[in-house]
Design an enzyme around this catalytic site. Structure first.
Site, PDB file in Angstrom:
ATOM      1  N   GLY A   9       0.959  -1.164  -0.153  1.00  0.00           N
ATOM      2  CA  GLY A   9       0.012   0.139   0.068  1.00  0.00           C
ATOM      3  C   GLY A   9       0.850   1.120   0.007  1.00  0.00           C
ATOM      4  N   CYS A  44      -8.323  12.474  -0.167  1.00  0.00           N
ATOM      5  CA  CYS A  44      -9.269  13.378   0.519  1.00  0.00           C
ATOM      6  C   CYS A  44      -9.476  14.560  -0.654  1.00  0.00           C
ATOM      7  CB  CYS A  44      -8.387  14.253   1.497  1.00  0.00           C
ATOM      8  SG  CYS A  44      -7.734  12.762   2.815  1.00  0.00           S
ATOM      9  N   VAL A  82      -0.344  -7.685  -3.779  1.00  0.00           N
ATOM     10  CA  VAL A  82       0.212  -8.649  -2.928  1.00  0.00           C
ATOM     11  C   VAL A  82      -0.731  -9.464  -2.225  1.00  0.00           C
ATOM     12  CG1 VAL A  82       1.331  -8.875  -0.694  1.00  0.00           C
ATOM     13  CG2 VAL A  82       1.745  -6.951  -2.175  1.00  0.00           C
ATOM     14  N   GLY A 115      -5.240  -0.242   3.885  1.00  0.00           N
ATOM     15  CA  GLY A 115      -6.266   0.641   3.734  1.00  0.00           C
ATOM     16  C   GLY A 115      -7.650   0.030   3.985  1.00  0.00           C
ATOM     17  N   ALA A 116      -8.622   0.596   3.546  1.00  0.00           N
ATOM     18  CA  ALA A 116      -9.794   0.252   3.804  1.00  0.00           C
ATOM     19  C   ALA A 116     -10.845   0.094   2.541  1.00  0.00           C
ATOM     20  CB  ALA A 116     -10.595   0.893   4.901  1.00  0.00           C
ATOM     21  N   THR A 276       2.506  -5.873  14.428  1.00  0.00           N
ATOM     22  CA  THR A 276       1.289  -6.680  14.818  1.00  0.00           C
ATOM     23  C   THR A 276       1.778  -7.953  15.597  1.00  0.00           C
ATOM     24  OG1 THR A 276       2.132  -8.204  12.852  1.00  0.00           O
ATOM     25  CG2 THR A 276       0.871  -6.248  12.253  1.00  0.00           C
ATOM     26  N   ILE A 281       6.317  -7.755  11.486  1.00  0.00           N
ATOM     27  CA  ILE A 281       5.151  -7.246  10.381  1.00  0.00           C
ATOM     28  C   ILE A 281       4.833  -6.075  11.191  1.00  0.00           C
ATOM     29  CG2 ILE A 281       3.130  -7.544   8.973  1.00  0.00           C
ATOM     30  CD1 ILE A 281       3.934 -10.669   8.960  1.00  0.00           C
ATOM     31  N   VAL A 284      -0.388  -0.332   9.687  1.00  0.00           N
ATOM     32  CA  VAL A 284      -0.713   1.254   9.964  1.00  0.00           C
ATOM     33  C   VAL A 284      -2.093   1.557   9.072  1.00  0.00           C
ATOM     34  CG1 VAL A 284       1.755   2.113  10.127  1.00  0.00           C
ATOM     35  CG2 VAL A 284       0.644   2.224   8.020  1.00  0.00           C
ATOM     36  N   TYR A 430      -4.672  37.069  19.497  1.00  0.00           N
ATOM     37  CA  TYR A 430      -5.868  37.905  19.165  1.00  0.00           C
ATOM     38  C   TYR A 430      -5.746  39.104  18.559  1.00  0.00           C
ATOM     39  CZ  TYR A 430      -9.171  41.495  20.247  1.00  0.00           C
ATOM     40  OH  TYR A 430      -9.906  42.781  20.143  1.00  0.00           O
TER      41      TYR A 430
HETATM   42  P1  FAD Z   1      -4.996   4.323   1.814  1.00  0.00           P
HETATM   43  O1  FAD Z   1      -4.713   5.583   1.566  1.00  0.00           O
HETATM   44  O2  FAD Z   1      -6.403   3.884   1.109  1.00  0.00           O
HETATM   45  O3  FAD Z   1      -3.807   3.048   0.857  1.00  0.00           O
HETATM   46  C1  FAD Z   1      -4.169   1.934   0.793  1.00  0.00           C
HETATM   47  C2  FAD Z   1      -3.292   1.412  -0.520  1.00  0.00           C
HETATM   48  O4  FAD Z   1      -3.316   0.167  -0.398  1.00  0.00           O
HETATM   49  C3  FAD Z   1      -4.424   1.614  -1.793  1.00  0.00           C
HETATM   50  O5  FAD Z   1      -3.839   2.456  -2.760  1.00  0.00           O
HETATM   51  C4  FAD Z   1      -4.560   0.165  -2.271  1.00  0.00           C
HETATM   52  O6  FAD Z   1      -4.846   0.025  -3.648  1.00  0.00           O
HETATM   53  C5  FAD Z   1      -3.434  -0.358  -1.655  1.00  0.00           C
HETATM   54  N1  FAD Z   1      -3.634  -1.694  -1.278  1.00  0.00           N
HETATM   55  C6  FAD Z   1      -4.356  -2.339  -0.710  1.00  0.00           C
HETATM   56  N2  FAD Z   1      -4.467  -4.010  -0.691  1.00  0.00           N
HETATM   57  C7  FAD Z   1      -3.138  -4.214  -1.470  1.00  0.00           C
HETATM   58  C8  FAD Z   1      -2.553  -5.245  -1.872  1.00  0.00           C
HETATM   59  N3  FAD Z   1      -2.947  -6.592  -1.380  1.00  0.00           N
HETATM   60  N4  FAD Z   1      -1.673  -5.336  -2.624  1.00  0.00           N
HETATM   61  C9  FAD Z   1      -0.901  -4.021  -3.118  1.00  0.00           C
HETATM   62  N5  FAD Z   1      -1.880  -2.992  -2.914  1.00  0.00           N
HETATM   63  C10 FAD Z   1      -2.720  -2.997  -1.979  1.00  0.00           C
HETATM   64  N6  FAD Z   1      -9.294  11.616   5.767  1.00  0.00           N
HETATM   65  C11 FAD Z   1      -9.212  12.528   6.334  1.00  0.00           C
HETATM   66  O7  FAD Z   1      -8.498  12.757   7.535  1.00  0.00           O
HETATM   67  N7  FAD Z   1      -9.687  13.801   5.864  1.00  0.00           N
HETATM   68  C12 FAD Z   1     -10.293  13.811   4.830  1.00  0.00           C
HETATM   69  O8  FAD Z   1     -10.758  15.061   4.557  1.00  0.00           O
HETATM   70  C13 FAD Z   1     -10.624  12.691   4.203  1.00  0.00           C
HETATM   71  N8  FAD Z   1     -11.430  12.713   3.013  1.00  0.00           N
HETATM   72  C14 FAD Z   1     -11.389  11.467   2.249  1.00  0.00           C
HETATM   73  C15 FAD Z   1     -11.960  11.473   1.136  1.00  0.00           C
HETATM   74  C16 FAD Z   1     -12.305  10.373   0.454  1.00  0.00           C
HETATM   75  C17 FAD Z   1     -12.921  10.455  -0.654  1.00  0.00           C
HETATM   76  C18 FAD Z   1     -11.643   9.221   0.985  1.00  0.00           C
HETATM   77  C19 FAD Z   1     -11.901   7.881   0.189  1.00  0.00           C
HETATM   78  C20 FAD Z   1     -11.041   9.163   1.995  1.00  0.00           C
HETATM   79  C21 FAD Z   1     -10.951  10.363   2.859  1.00  0.00           C
HETATM   80  N9  FAD Z   1     -10.133  10.308   3.994  1.00  0.00           N
HETATM   81  C22 FAD Z   1     -10.012  11.697   4.621  1.00  0.00           C
HETATM   82  C23 FAD Z   1      -9.527   9.128   4.525  1.00  0.00           C
HETATM   83  C24 FAD Z   1      -8.167   8.934   4.364  1.00  0.00           C
HETATM   84  O9  FAD Z   1      -7.763   9.084   2.880  1.00  0.00           O
HETATM   85  C25 FAD Z   1      -7.866   7.672   4.786  1.00  0.00           C
HETATM   86  O10 FAD Z   1      -7.877   7.387   6.145  1.00  0.00           O
HETATM   87  C26 FAD Z   1      -6.156   7.218   4.497  1.00  0.00           C
HETATM   88  O11 FAD Z   1      -5.814   7.493   3.314  1.00  0.00           O
HETATM   89  C27 FAD Z   1      -5.869   5.946   4.885  1.00  0.00           C
HETATM   90  O12 FAD Z   1      -4.383   5.866   4.560  1.00  0.00           O
HETATM   91  P2  FAD Z   1      -4.004   4.143   4.256  1.00  0.00           P
HETATM   92  O13 FAD Z   1      -2.695   4.074   4.193  1.00  0.00           O
HETATM   93  O14 FAD Z   1      -4.317   3.391   5.586  1.00  0.00           O
HETATM   94  O15 FAD Z   1      -4.858   3.658   3.073  1.00  0.00           O
END
Ligand code: FAD
Length: 560
Positions: A9, A44, A82, A115-116, A276, A281, A284, A430
């Site tokens: 990710g 975001c 992965v 991610g999610a 974990t 491993i 995050v 202020y």
């Molecule tokens: P992500 O940033 O989602 O990254 C995960 C990556 O892992 C993805 O690119 C995915 O393709 C990759 N992946 C997953 N599984 C695999 C695998 N098996 N092999 C290879 N790659 C893999 N948060 C805020 O705080 N403020 C905001 O204004 C806000 N706005 C948002 C708006 C939108 C539309 C969205 C979708 C989210 C928003 N968020 C916001 C939430 C924020 O973007 C997420 O909390 C943050 O990106 C999480 O980071 P992460 O690294 O956990 O996952």
């Protein structure tokens, strides 16, 4: 330091971890895998790309694979999925999506930041074209082209959280008529319901239709090709586009299949160094569950700030440095049609759910800057604190300007374990166009500290319908005539000292005014004259939200 670090990710948590790791360990080999076509993109910003506020898609790319190589000497492999972790051999299995080739890579340390995934409800018709969830750049591109090709006029958004409502604003900006369907009886669940009333009223004012306490039961395609969303309440909502934004589910498949511990909230369980159950491993971001800083319970908080910070902590931990993640407090902000909504820490619903009783709440509605300086507008705030020691538990605020600044200050105070006495004393910047000499944060602290010092007692809004207390409204007669709490008598503050004999000494007196300030002065007069007086915090302004929220359990004599 581990020699070969693989990161799954490459967006918020993964990219942050990779870059930090390089700064800490020049000799490490770092490889980032992402199944998507991009790394380090601004998820975001996606709602604003859909709304055309951001017009150039390239602006969403914070860093490219090339930049990672040239600036950080980090190898990025996009479109590489992965598939599995072999913990015994310390290997991952990867599929190159363009060719289908499957290969293995060895690691000394592995970081998971997958991610999610947006939740897609299992409902009839959910896979019809035009029903889209927003998570990635390609998703936003799909929505944009759907809007343009189909000349979309009506959209239904399923889910009234931050992303759903940001989409409501952006679709409305494109001239699309928007309906939001939301299962709970309020929008934006991090807010308490009486605070959410303001958001609901604001959205309705801007033409958004709301279906609260309702859920879709099916999606159908009409003969004209457009969609119909059928809901439990019996509504049939026509739509040219449906956005699914009912929340996200942690991506735990890899971790689960590898036998890593999954926590009670369904996220990967980590310690405060992001490690974990396998010492080699780390994990995050949105995929993990972590401790709530205020309540101590395990929570899933899918926000960019925590993901980035956790990425850094994991990198430091990997390098053997002392770095601890303190937990999350859900500090968040959202802009909706000129209204800013921000929260930090626990809300009252959470405290109640956890059976935490020793807390108190205050409401206030100060202006964001000096009232005499042009453009003053109120910030509606709710502060929750512990009655034992004044520790700040949470805050919510809404208004046109200066909202996030106040919530950020309170967020930092919560993280430092500060109390309302610290807010009272905080020295904040202020000048008339930015604030007031007693900043809203100071005021919140002062009101709460007054309660703890027993300078004033607060009456509970929820007890209003059943109270035996005499309700006294200390505003001017014309204000009282424009709207007041049913059963209240009017005794204006300037006359109070001379009319004390009209008030009962054998009955509690609950005082209110417009926002709670004059009634506080009145409380002090009455308390020092031996009356059992209590203040209704936030005054008639707060009452209006309670009435809008709880309807006939709190009714006003006339509307304001
Ligand atoms: P992500 O940033 O989602 O990254 C995960 C990556 O892992 C993805 O690119 C995915 O393709 C990759 N992946 C997953 N599984 C695999 C695998 N098996 N092999 C290879 N790659 C893999 N948060 C805020 O705080 N403020 C905001 O204004 C806000 N706005 C948002 C708006 C939108 C539309 C969205 C979708 C989210 C928003 N968020 C916001 C939430 C924020 O973007 C997420 O909390 C943050 O990106 C999480 O980071 P992460 O690294 O956990 O996952």
């Amino acid at each position: 330091m581990a020699k070969r670090v693989l990161i799954v990710g490459g967006v918020a948590g993964g990219a942050s971890c990779a870059a930090r790791l390089r700064r800490q360990a020049e000799d490490a080999e770092i490889v980032v895998f992402d199944r998507g076509p991009y790394v380090s993109f601004a998820n975001c910003g996606l709602p604003y790309y859909v709304g055309n506020v951001i017009q150039d898609e390239k602006k969403l790319l914070v860093a490219s694979a090339e930049l990672f190589k040239t600036r950080f000497n980090i190898e990025v492999r996009t479109e590489n999925d992965v598939m599995a972790i072999d913990r015994e051999r310390r290997e991952i299995e990867v599929k190159r999506l363009q060719t289908g080739e499957v290969y293995r890579e060895k690691y000394d340390a592995l970081v998971l930041s997958p991610g999610a995934a947006p939740i897609r409800p299992h409902l009839p018709g959910v896979d019809l074209p035009g029903i889209i969830a927003l998570r990635t750049i390609p998703d936003s591109r799909d929505i944009r082209s759907w809007i343009e090709q189909r000349e979309v006029e009506r959209a239904v958004i399923i889910g009234g959280g931050y992303i759903g409502l940001e989409m409501a604003e952006n679709l409305t900006a494109r001239g699309i008529s928007v309906t939001v369907v939301q299962r709970p009886d309020q929008l934006l669940r991090p807010l308490d319901p009486e605070m959410a009333v303001l958001v609901q009223e604001h959205l309705i004012k801007h033409g958004v239709s709301l279906h609260l306490s309702d859920v879709p039961i099916s999606f159908e395609q009409s003969s004209s090709g457009s969609l119909v969303v059928k809901t439990k309440s019996g509504a049939c909502l026509p739509a040219d586009l449906v956005i699914l934004s009912i929340g996200v589910r942690p991506e735990i498949k890899l971790a689960k299949e590898a036998g890593l511990t999954i926590g009670e909230r369904g996220g990967i369980r980590v310690d405060d160094q992001m490690r974990t159950s396998d010492p080699n491993i780390w994990a995050v971001g949105d995929a993990i569950e972590t401790r709530d800083f205020v309540t101590g319970e395990w929570v899933l908080v899918p926000l960019a700030g925590p993901a980035n910070r956790q990425g850094r902590v994991a990198a430091d931990s990997l390098c053997g440095q002392e770095a601890l993640f303190r937990g999350v407090q859900g500090t968040a902000v959202c802009g909706l049609f000129g209204l800013t909504v921000a929260t930090t820490g626990a809300n009252e619903k959470t405290l109640r759910r956890l059976g935490i009783t020793g807390y108190q709440k205050v409401y206030l509605h100060p202006s964001q800057h000096a009232a005499y300086y042009p453009g003053a507008s109120p910030i509606h705030m709710k502060l929750l604190f512990s009655m034992d020691d004044g520790r700040i538990l949470g805050a919510q605020a809404l208004g046109q300007e200066g909202v996030e600044k106040r919530i950020d200050v309170i967020a930092m105070a919560i993280q430092s374990g500060a109390s309302v006495f610290d807010l009272e004393e905080a020295e904040l910047c202020y000048a008339p166009q930015f604030g007031t000499a007693k900043d809203p944060v100071n005021l919140a602290g002062m009101i709460a500290s007054n309660v703890l010092r027993e300078d004033v007692s607060l009456a509970e809004w929820e007890a209003l319908p059943s109270t035996e207390a005499l309700l006294v409204d200390v505003r001017q007669p014309e204000e009282f005539a424009a709207g007041h709490i049913e059963g209240a008598i009017n005794l204006p503050l300037p006359e109070l000292r001379n009319r004390l004999e009209e008030l009962p000494r054998d009955r509690e007196i609950w005082l209110n005014c417009g926002v709670g300030q004059r009634s506080y002065y009145a409380s002090r007069i009455l308390m020092q004259n031996g009356f059992a007086a209590k203040n209704l915090s936030g005054g008639f302004t707060t009452y209006r939200y309670f009435r809008a929220r709880f309807g006939d359990t709190a009714t006003a004599a006339s509307s304001s």
